[in-house]
Design a protein around this motif. Sequence first.
Motif, short mmCIF file in Angstrom:
data_model
loop_
_atom_site.label_atom_id
_atom_site.label_comp_id
_atom_site.label_asym_id
_atom_site.label_seq_id
_atom_site.Cartn_x
_atom_site.Cartn_y
_atom_site.Cartn_z
N PHE A 199 0.81 -1.22 0.00
CA PHE A 199 0.00 0.00 0.00
C PHE A 199 0.85 1.27 0.00
O PHE A 199 0.32 2.37 -0.15
N GLY A 200 2.13 1.12 0.20
CA GLY A 200 3.02 2.27 0.15
C GLY A 200 2.97 3.12 1.40
O GLY A 200 2.66 2.65 2.49
N SER A 201 3.27 4.40 1.25
CA SER A 201 3.32 5.34 2.37
C SER A 201 1.91 5.89 2.62
O SER A 201 1.37 6.63 1.82
N VAL A 202 1.34 5.49 3.74
CA VAL A 202 -0.05 5.84 4.07
C VAL A 202 -0.04 6.93 5.15
O VAL A 202 0.58 6.77 6.20
N LYS A 203 -0.74 8.01 4.89
CA LYS A 203 -0.75 9.16 5.80
C LYS A 203 -1.76 8.96 6.93
O LYS A 203 -2.87 8.47 6.72
N ASP A 204 -1.38 9.40 8.12
CA ASP A 204 -2.30 9.37 9.25
C ASP A 204 -3.52 10.26 9.01
O ASP A 204 -4.60 10.01 9.53
N SER A 205 -3.34 11.32 8.21
CA SER A 205 -4.47 12.21 7.93
C SER A 205 -5.59 11.47 7.21
O SER A 205 -6.77 11.85 7.33
N ASP A 206 -5.25 10.39 6.46
CA ASP A 206 -6.28 9.58 5.82
C ASP A 206 -7.14 8.89 6.89
O ASP A 206 -8.37 8.85 6.79
N ALA A 207 -6.49 8.35 7.91
CA ALA A 207 -7.22 7.68 8.98
C ALA A 207 -8.10 8.68 9.74
O ALA A 207 -9.23 8.35 10.14
N LEU A 208 -7.59 9.89 9.94
CA LEU A 208 -8.38 10.91 10.63
C LEU A 208 -9.63 11.28 9.83
O LEU A 208 -10.69 11.58 10.41
N LEU A 209 -9.52 11.23 8.50
CA LEU A 209 -10.68 11.49 7.66
C LEU A 209 -11.71 10.37 7.79
O LEU A 209 -12.92 10.62 7.83
N VAL A 210 -11.23 9.14 7.91
CA VAL A 210 -12.13 7.99 8.12
C VAL A 210 -12.82 8.10 9.47
O VAL A 210 -14.02 7.78 9.60
N GLU A 211 -12.10 8.56 10.48
CA GLU A 211 -12.74 8.78 11.78
C GLU A 211 -13.84 9.84 11.68
O GLU A 211 -14.91 9.70 12.29
N LYS A 212 -13.59 10.87 10.93
CA LYS A 212 -14.54 11.99 10.82
C LYS A 212 -15.85 11.58 10.17
O LYS A 212 -16.94 11.99 10.62
N TYR A 213 -15.79 10.71 9.16
CA TYR A 213 -16.99 10.42 8.37
C TYR A 213 -17.49 8.98 8.49
O TYR A 213 -18.64 8.71 8.12
N CYS A 214 -16.66 8.05 8.97
CA CYS A 214 -17.04 6.63 8.91
C CYS A 214 -17.19 5.97 10.28
O CYS A 214 -17.37 4.76 10.35
N GLY A 215 -17.06 6.74 11.36
CA GLY A 215 -17.31 6.19 12.68
C GLY A 215 -16.17 5.46 13.34
O GLY A 215 -16.33 4.90 14.42
N ALA A 216 -14.99 5.41 12.71
CA ALA A 216 -13.83 4.78 13.35
C ALA A 216 -13.41 5.60 14.57
O ALA A 216 -13.57 6.83 14.58
N LYS A 217 -12.88 4.92 15.58
CA LYS A 217 -12.50 5.62 16.82
C LYS A 217 -11.19 5.06 17.39
O LYS A 217 -10.94 3.85 17.33
N PRO A 218 -10.37 5.94 18.00
CA PRO A 218 -9.18 5.46 18.72
C PRO A 218 -9.59 4.61 19.92
O PRO A 218 -10.72 4.69 20.40
N PHE A 219 -8.66 3.81 20.41
CA PHE A 219 -8.92 2.99 21.59
C PHE A 219 -7.61 2.66 22.28
O PHE A 219 -6.52 2.84 21.71
N GLU A 220 -7.72 2.18 23.51
CA GLU A 220 -6.55 1.78 24.28
C GLU A 220 -6.27 0.29 24.09
O GLU A 220 -7.21 -0.52 23.99
N MET A 221 -4.99 -0.06 24.05
CA MET A 221 -4.57 -1.46 24.02
C MET A 221 -3.73 -1.73 25.27
O MET A 221 -2.83 -0.96 25.59
N ARG A 222 -4.06 -2.83 25.95
CA ARG A 222 -3.35 -3.14 27.20
C ARG A 222 -3.14 -4.64 27.33
O ARG A 222 -4.01 -5.43 26.95
#
Length: 246
Positions: A199-222
């Motif tokens: 997939f090459g060099s993938v920007k974090d800003s792409d993921a932030l756009l998916v969070e904004k419109y597609c309901g993805a959310k950050p979470f904690e891993m432990r």
Amino acid sequence: MNEDIFKSKTNLDPSEYKKLFGDPFWNEQGSSKARNFYLQLSEKDKALMLKKNYLEMIKKARERNFNMAADCLQWWLDGTGFTKTMDFNWLRKQSEVIAAENVNLERFEIDYDTNFGIFLLTLEEGKPRNFTTYYDKQFTGGIFGELYYTSGTSILTSRCFFKVTNKGKDNYTLSGYIIHSWHDTYNWHKGAKAYIPSFGSVKDSDALLVEKYCGAKPFEMRGNWKQSFEKTFKFTSSGDLYLKLK
């Protein structure tokens, strides 16, 4: 996203969305047709197209048997926001985690911050007392290993719960345990990017756009695990500590 949009607007084949970024590792430039199509989209449609790209990443990760990385990416896409408990057996199969664990154990052995030595100087012979402290080790997974695609950079906190007894003549006994706690936040940072095979060099800003419109959310891993100890060691009046935990 309805795949008909690809054909109706640009004759773009549905599979070409994954060629959007190219793959500089293999000197692949990506599809200019896909890129031009992407640039004409609204923010929301860009997010939907990117989401399809992340779903393809999950598929590719499972083909490589990187199931933990795939699970975490899916957890993010699902958008629950709940903490994900990581299997400590999987964590301890990662060489970077074991290296971090060993660094923290060595810090206990050499009394990295001198707190243990100060404590030992206060012990009366034959009267056990409890001691606790902790060390943090931040580290980053190697780009060819699964940990990199699961968390990137993470922290291992190692906290001890020891009962120590001064036996006299510089001799001591130690019993107790260390809890190792691995933790990281699965999130993204504007301006950052990462190389993803195929997939090459993938920007974090792409993921932030998916969070904004597609309901993805950050979470904690432990993830946690415990090591128990029964040790004898020496500590001299001049401050020399002879302790082995590994």
